[in-house]
Design a protein around this motif. Structure first.
Motif, PDB file in Angstrom:
ATOM      1  N   LEU A 220       0.824  -1.207   0.000  1.00  0.00           N
ATOM      2  CA  LEU A 220       0.000   0.000   0.000  1.00  0.00           C
ATOM      3  C   LEU A 220       0.864   1.265   0.000  1.00  0.00           C
ATOM      4  O   LEU A 220       0.527   2.267  -0.678  1.00  0.00           O
ATOM      5  CB  LEU A 220      -0.932  -0.010   1.223  1.00  0.00           C
ATOM      6  CG  LEU A 220      -2.049  -1.075   1.195  1.00  0.00           C
ATOM      7  CD1 LEU A 220      -2.809  -1.080   2.510  1.00  0.00           C
ATOM      8  CD2 LEU A 220      -2.999  -0.812   0.035  1.00  0.00           C
ATOM      9  N   GLU A 221       1.950   1.240   0.736  1.00  0.00           N
ATOM     10  CA  GLU A 221       2.856   2.389   0.713  1.00  0.00           C
ATOM     11  C   GLU A 221       3.429   2.594  -0.679  1.00  0.00           C
ATOM     12  O   GLU A 221       3.517   3.735  -1.162  1.00  0.00           O
ATOM     13  CB  GLU A 221       3.969   2.175   1.740  1.00  0.00           C
ATOM     14  CG  GLU A 221       3.490   2.254   3.187  1.00  0.00           C
ATOM     15  CD  GLU A 221       4.611   1.920   4.159  1.00  0.00           C
ATOM     16  OE1 GLU A 221       5.700   1.531   3.675  1.00  0.00           O
ATOM     17  OE2 GLU A 221       4.404   2.070   5.374  1.00  0.00           O
ATOM     18  N   ASP A 223       2.002   1.543  -3.485  1.00  0.00           N
ATOM     19  CA  ASP A 223       0.905   2.044  -4.320  1.00  0.00           C
ATOM     20  C   ASP A 223       0.675   3.533  -4.096  1.00  0.00           C
ATOM     21  O   ASP A 223       0.401   4.292  -5.044  1.00  0.00           O
ATOM     22  CB  ASP A 223      -0.380   1.257  -4.008  1.00  0.00           C
ATOM     23  CG  ASP A 223      -0.288  -0.185  -4.474  1.00  0.00           C
ATOM     24  OD1 ASP A 223       0.598  -0.471  -5.313  1.00  0.00           O
ATOM     25  OD2 ASP A 223      -1.089  -1.028  -4.002  1.00  0.00           O
ATOM     26  N   LEU A 224       0.782   3.923  -2.853  1.00  0.00           N
ATOM     27  CA  LEU A 224       0.590   5.346  -2.548  1.00  0.00           C
ATOM     28  C   LEU A 224       1.652   6.200  -3.230  1.00  0.00           C
ATOM     29  O   LEU A 224       1.340   7.256  -3.815  1.00  0.00           O
ATOM     30  CB  LEU A 224       0.614   5.545  -1.030  1.00  0.00           C
ATOM     31  CG  LEU A 224       0.392   6.987  -0.522  1.00  0.00           C
ATOM     32  CD1 LEU A 224      -0.955   7.529  -1.005  1.00  0.00           C
ATOM     33  CD2 LEU A 224       0.491   7.036   0.988  1.00  0.00           C
ATOM     34  N   ARG A 225       2.894   5.721  -3.191  1.00  0.00           N
ATOM     35  CA  ARG A 225       3.953   6.462  -3.856  1.00  0.00           C
ATOM     36  C   ARG A 225       3.726   6.501  -5.353  1.00  0.00           C
ATOM     37  O   ARG A 225       3.908   7.547  -6.010  1.00  0.00           O
ATOM     38  CB  ARG A 225       5.304   5.822  -3.552  1.00  0.00           C
ATOM     39  CG  ARG A 225       5.810   6.123  -2.140  1.00  0.00           C
ATOM     40  CD  ARG A 225       7.288   5.734  -2.008  1.00  0.00           C
ATOM     41  NE  ARG A 225       7.489   4.302  -2.189  1.00  0.00           N
ATOM     42  CZ  ARG A 225       7.441   3.424  -1.207  1.00  0.00           C
ATOM     43  NH1 ARG A 225       7.172   3.824   0.045  1.00  0.00           N
ATOM     44  NH2 ARG A 225       7.636   2.147  -1.438  1.00  0.00           N
ATOM     45  N   GLU A 227       0.831   6.222  -6.894  1.00  0.00           N
ATOM     46  CA  GLU A 227      -0.308   7.096  -7.171  1.00  0.00           C
ATOM     47  C   GLU A 227       0.110   8.570  -7.141  1.00  0.00           C
ATOM     48  O   GLU A 227      -0.351   9.381  -7.950  1.00  0.00           O
ATOM     49  CB  GLU A 227      -1.430   6.840  -6.156  1.00  0.00           C
ATOM     50  CG  GLU A 227      -2.117   5.497  -6.312  1.00  0.00           C
ATOM     51  CD  GLU A 227      -2.839   5.376  -7.639  1.00  0.00           C
ATOM     52  OE1 GLU A 227      -3.266   6.417  -8.191  1.00  0.00           O
ATOM     53  OE2 GLU A 227      -2.973   4.230  -8.145  1.00  0.00           O
ATOM     54  N   LYS A 228       0.966   8.859  -6.197  1.00  0.00           N
ATOM     55  CA  LYS A 228       1.458  10.241  -6.154  1.00  0.00           C
ATOM     56  C   LYS A 228       2.242  10.598  -7.419  1.00  0.00           C
ATOM     57  O   LYS A 228       2.062  11.662  -8.010  1.00  0.00           O
ATOM     58  CB  LYS A 228       2.336  10.432  -4.924  1.00  0.00           C
ATOM     59  CG  LYS A 228       1.560  10.436  -3.601  1.00  0.00           C
ATOM     60  CD  LYS A 228       2.508  10.621  -2.423  1.00  0.00           C
ATOM     61  CE  LYS A 228       1.723  10.635  -1.103  1.00  0.00           C
ATOM     62  NZ  LYS A 228       2.622  10.817   0.072  1.00  0.00           N
TER      63      LYS A 228
END
Length: 671
Positions: A220-221, A223-225, A227-228
Motif C-alpha cells: 500500500l505504501e 501504491d501510494l507512492r 499514485e502520487k
C-alpha cells in the motif's frame, strides 16, 4: 502360589536314633579281660548320663522303626522288649553244651568261672535294656515336642500363605490402578501435545498473518507512492494534452478535407473490383471450356497413340542377345566360344548378322552369313530398362482398353525368364513387374481426369497341354481348367484371380508362381522351364465425367524352350521326350496361327485360323487376333554351340515379323 519349604523338624530325632545308644552289644562268650567300649551320650534334653556297656555276646536284634508322616525311616538295633532271659538261638558257652570228655591238663574250676561270667553278662544286658527303654521314652517325648512344633509351623505356614494371597491380590489391584493411572497420563500427554500443536499452529498462523499485513502495508505504501507519481505525471500530461488538443483540432480539419478524396478513390476501387469479378467469371468459363478440351484431348491422345502403335505394326518383333555368362563354360575350359554376331545398324538398331566359318572336306574354308531385320535389336550390353522403354507404350494401350500380348520366344537358356521376370534388384526387374508398375502409374495419373481403374491378376502354366494354376492354394493344382471366350474377353475356369493394389504385390505373386513352375534338367540348361507361363493383367476402367468405360488385358507369356529334340537330349527319357514333343507341338501351332493371320485371315472370315490346335494358342486367341497388339521378344544365346538353334529361332521370328494383322479394336463395355 508356590509353597514355602517346610523345615524338617524330625531331623534331630531321627539323628538321635543313630546316636550312641544304638551301639551293638559285644558277642557272648568273649573274654572278660577286654575292657568294654563306653557308650555315646545321647544329645538332647532329659537324656541320662552315658552308661558303660560291656561288649555283649552276638545276639539276634530287632529293627525298631520310628515312623512319622513325611519323615525318613531309620532302623535302630535294640534288644527285645521283654526283660527276661534271651530266648532263641544264641551262642552258648562251651561249658553248658554237651559234656565233653576231659582232656589232659584241664582245670576243674573252668565251669564255675564260666557261670559267673554268664551272670555278669546277663546283668550288663539288663542294664543296657533298661537304658534303651529310658532312651526310647526320652525319644518319644522329643518326637511329641517336634510334632507340636511342626503343627505350629504348619499353622504359621498357612497364615503366611493367606497373607501372600492377600498381598498378591493387593499387588494386582495396585497394578490395575497403576495401569489406569498410566492410561490417564498418556491421554493427558496426548491432549497436552494436541493443545500444544494447536497453540503452535495458531501462533504460526498469527505470525503469517502478521507478515502478510506487513507486506500489505508495504504494498500500500508503494501504491501510494506510485499514485502520487501518477498524479504528478497526469498533471504534466494534462498540460501536454492541452497543447496537443489544439494540434489535433488542426489535424482533424485537414483529415476531413482528405476524406473526401478517399471516398472518391473508394468509388474507383469498387468499379475496378466489379471489372475483376467480370473477368473472373470469364476465366472460370474459360477453365470449364479448357477442361472440356482436355477431356477431348485425352480421347484424341488415345486415338493418336493407337494410330502410332498401328503404324509401328500391331504385331512387332524385338530381338535380344544375352551376354556370355561364366556358367556357360565347362570346368575344364577357361573360356567359352562365342558365335560371330554383328550389329551393322548403329542408328536404328534393327539389324543382326550371324556368320560362321568351316572347312570343307577338301580343306577349303567356307564362310556363311545370315542377315535378319526386326523392329528392334538389343545388343548384349542392353539393360532391362532399355528393353522396357521400347514396349512401355503397349502398357499404355492396355490402360486405354486394348488387348496386348507380349511373349518371349527362344531356346532354353537364352534368357527368356530373366527378360520377363528379372532378378531381385530394381535394376534387374523384368518386363512383368515393370509393365504392372507402368499400368499403376498411368491409372493413377488418369485419376485426375475422372478415370477409376480396377486391376486383377492371374498366373497359369501350360504343361503337357494341361493348364495349372500357379496361384492355387495347394502345392499342386489338381483342378481341371477350361478356356472360355466371351465378346473379346478370355476367362479360365476355377483359377485364382487376385485383386492388385500395388506393384509390390505382383513381386510376391511372381515368387509364389516361380516356386510352383514345372522345371526339369535338359542338355541345354541345368534347370530348364518345361512349361509355358502366362501372366494376365486385367484392367477395367470407367470415367464418371464422360460416361466412358473400357476393358483391357495384358498377357505376358514366357514360352518354354524351343530347341529341337536331338539338341535337348530328352530322347532317352520318356517323360522328357513327352514334354519336348508337347512344347514343340504348341510352338508349331503358334507358328501356324501367325502364318494363318499373315495370309489374310485375321478377321476369321477369309480363312480358318487353327487356334484350337493347342492350349497356348487357344488361350491367346484374343491377343493374337486383329483386335490386339502383339509383341514377340526373341531371345538368343551368343554361344557358337547354339548357332543352329539361334538360326531356327531367327527364321521363325522373321516369319512372325512379316505377318500383318488387322486393325486393333478397343474393348468397350456394353452399358
Amino acid at each position: 502360589m508356590s509353597r514355602l519349604p517346610q523345615p524338617n523338624l524330625k531331623r534331630k530325632a531321627v539323628d538321635d536314633l543313630d546316636g550312641p545308644g544304638t551301639s551293638k552289644l559285644p558277642a557272648l562268650g568273649s573274654s572278660t579281660s577286654q575292657p568294654t567300649r563306653p557308650t555315646r551320650t545321647l544329645a538332647g534334653k532329659g537324656h541320662p548320663p552315658a552308661l558303660t556297656v560291656p561288649r555283649a555276646p552276638l545276639l539276634q536284634t530287632t529293627n525298631i522303626t520310628t515312623t512319622r508322616p513325611g519323615a525318613k525311616q531309620r532302623a535302630v538295633s535294640a534288644p527285645p522288649k521283654s526283660s527276661g532271659p534271651v530266648r532263641g538261638p544264641q551262642r552258648v558257652p562251651a561249658a553248658t553244651s554237651k559234656a565233653a570228655p576231659p582232656t589232659k591238663g584241664s582245670s576243674s574250676l573252668q565251669p564255675v568261672q564260666e557261670d559267673g561270667r554268664w551272670i555278669e553278662v546277663q546283668e550288663q544286658l539288663h542294664g543296657m535294656q533298661a537304658a534303651q527303654k529310658n532312651d526310647r521314652e526320652t525319644l518319644r517325648a522329643e518326637m511329641a515336642a517336634e510334632r507340636a512344633k511342626r503343627e505350629e509351623l504348619e499353622r504359621f505356614h498357612r497364615t503366611l500363605e493367606q497373607d501372600l494371597v492377600t498381598a498378591r491380590s493387593l499387588e494386582q489391584e495396585s497394578r490395575r490402578a497403576v495401569n489406569v493411572a498410566s492410561d490417564e497420563l498418556d491421554r493427558l500427554k496426548k491432549k497436552h501435545a494436541s493443545e500444544l500443536m494447536d497453540f503452535e499452529l495458531a501462533q504460526t498462523r498469527l505470525e503469517r498473518e502478521n507478515r502478510q499485513l506487513k507486506d500489505d502495508v508495504r504494498v500500500l505504501e508503494d501504491d501510494l507512492r506510485r499514485e502520487k507519481d501518477t498524479t504528478r505525471s497526469l498533471k504534466e500530461t494534462i498540460s501536454q494534452q492541452s497543447t496537443a488538443h489544439v494540434t489535433l483540432t488542426a489535424q482533424i480539419t485537414a483529415l476531413q478535407s482528405q476524406s473526401g478524396a478517399v471516398v472518391n478513390e473508394l468509388d474507383a476501387v469498387r468499379a475496378h473490383a466489379a471489372d475483376l469479378l467480370s473477368q473472373l467469371q470469364k476465366e472460370k468459363a474459360r477453365a470449364d471450356e479448357l477442361e472440356h478440351d482436355l477431356l477431348e484431348a485425352e480421347t484424341l491422345r488415345r486415338k493418336l497413340h493407337n494410330m502410332v502403335q498401328e503404324l509401328k505394326g500391331n504385331i512387332r518383333v524385338f530381338c535380344r542377345v544375352r551376354p556370355a555368362l561364366p556358367s556357360d563354360g565347362s570346368p575344364s575350359n577357361t573360356g567359352v566360344e562365342v558365335a560371330s554376331i554383328a550389329y551393322p545398324d548403329k542408328r536404328d538398331h534393327k539389324e543382326i548378322v550371324l556368320s560362321s566359318s568351316s572347312e570343307s572336306a577338301m580343306g577349303a574354308e567356307r564362310k556363311e552369313t545370315w542377315q535378319f531385320s526386326f523392329d528392334r535389336v538389343f545388343e548384349p550390353h542392353s539393360s532391362q530398362a532399355d528393353v522396357f522403354e521400347e514396349i512401355s507404350q503397349l502398357a499404355q494401350s492396355c490402360v486405354d482398353g486394348y488387348n496386348v500380348c507380349i511373349f518371349a520366344y527362344g531356346q532354353t537358356g537364352s534368357g527368356k525368364s530373366f527378360t520377363m521376370e528379372g532378378g531381385a534388384s530394381r535394376e534387374m526387374q523384368g518386363m512383368i513387374p515393370r509393365a504392372v508398375e507402368q499400368v499403376f502409374r498411368t491409372s493413377e495419373h488418369l485419376r485426375s481426369k475422372g478415370w477409376e481403374y480396377k486391376l486383377e491378376g492371374q498366373f497359369v502354366e501350360i504343361y503337357n497341354e494341361t493348364i495349372n494354376d500357379l496361384l492355387g492354394s495347394g502345392e499342386f493344382d489338381k483342378k481341371k481348367h477350361d478356356i472360355k471366350h466371351d465378346k473379346g474377353s478370355t476367362r479360365i475356369t476355377d483359377v485364382v484371380v487376385v485383386p492388385l493394389n500395388s506393384p509390390a504385390q505382383v513381386a510376391s505373386l511372381l515368387s509364389l508362381a516361380q516356386s510352383r513352375r514345372s522345371v526339369a534338367a535338359t542338355l541345354m540348361n541345368e534347370r530348364s522351364s518345361r512349361s509355358h507361363s502366362v501372366f494376365t493383367l486385367r484392367i477395367s476402367g470407367s470415367n464418371a465425367m464422360t460416361g466412358e468405360t473400357c476393358d483391357g488385358a495384358l498377357n505376358l507369356v514366357d514360352l518354354a524352350g524351343s530347341e529341337r529334340l536331338n539338341a535337348s537330349g530328352a530322347g532317352s527319357d520318356k517323360e522328357r521326350l513327352r514334354e519336348t514333343q508337347s512344347i514343340n507341338k504348341s510352338l508349331s501351332a503358334l507358328g501356324d496361327v501367325i502364318a494363318a493371320l499373315g495370309a489374310g485371315g485375321a478377321s476369321g472370315e477369309k480363312g480358318h485360323i487353327p487356334y484350337r490346335n493347342s492350349k497356348l494358342t487357344y488361350l491367346l486367341q484374343n491377343s493374337l487376333s486383329g483386335n490386339s497388339k502383339t509383341l514377340m521378344l526373341l531371345n538368343l544365346s551368343p554361344l557358337a554351340a547354339h548357332l543352329n538353334e539361334s538360326l531356327c529361332s531367327l527364321r521363325f521370328a522373321t516369319k512372325v515379323n512379316n505377318t500383318t494383322l488387322g486393325t486393333a479394336k478397343r474393348q468397350i463395355k456394353s452399358s
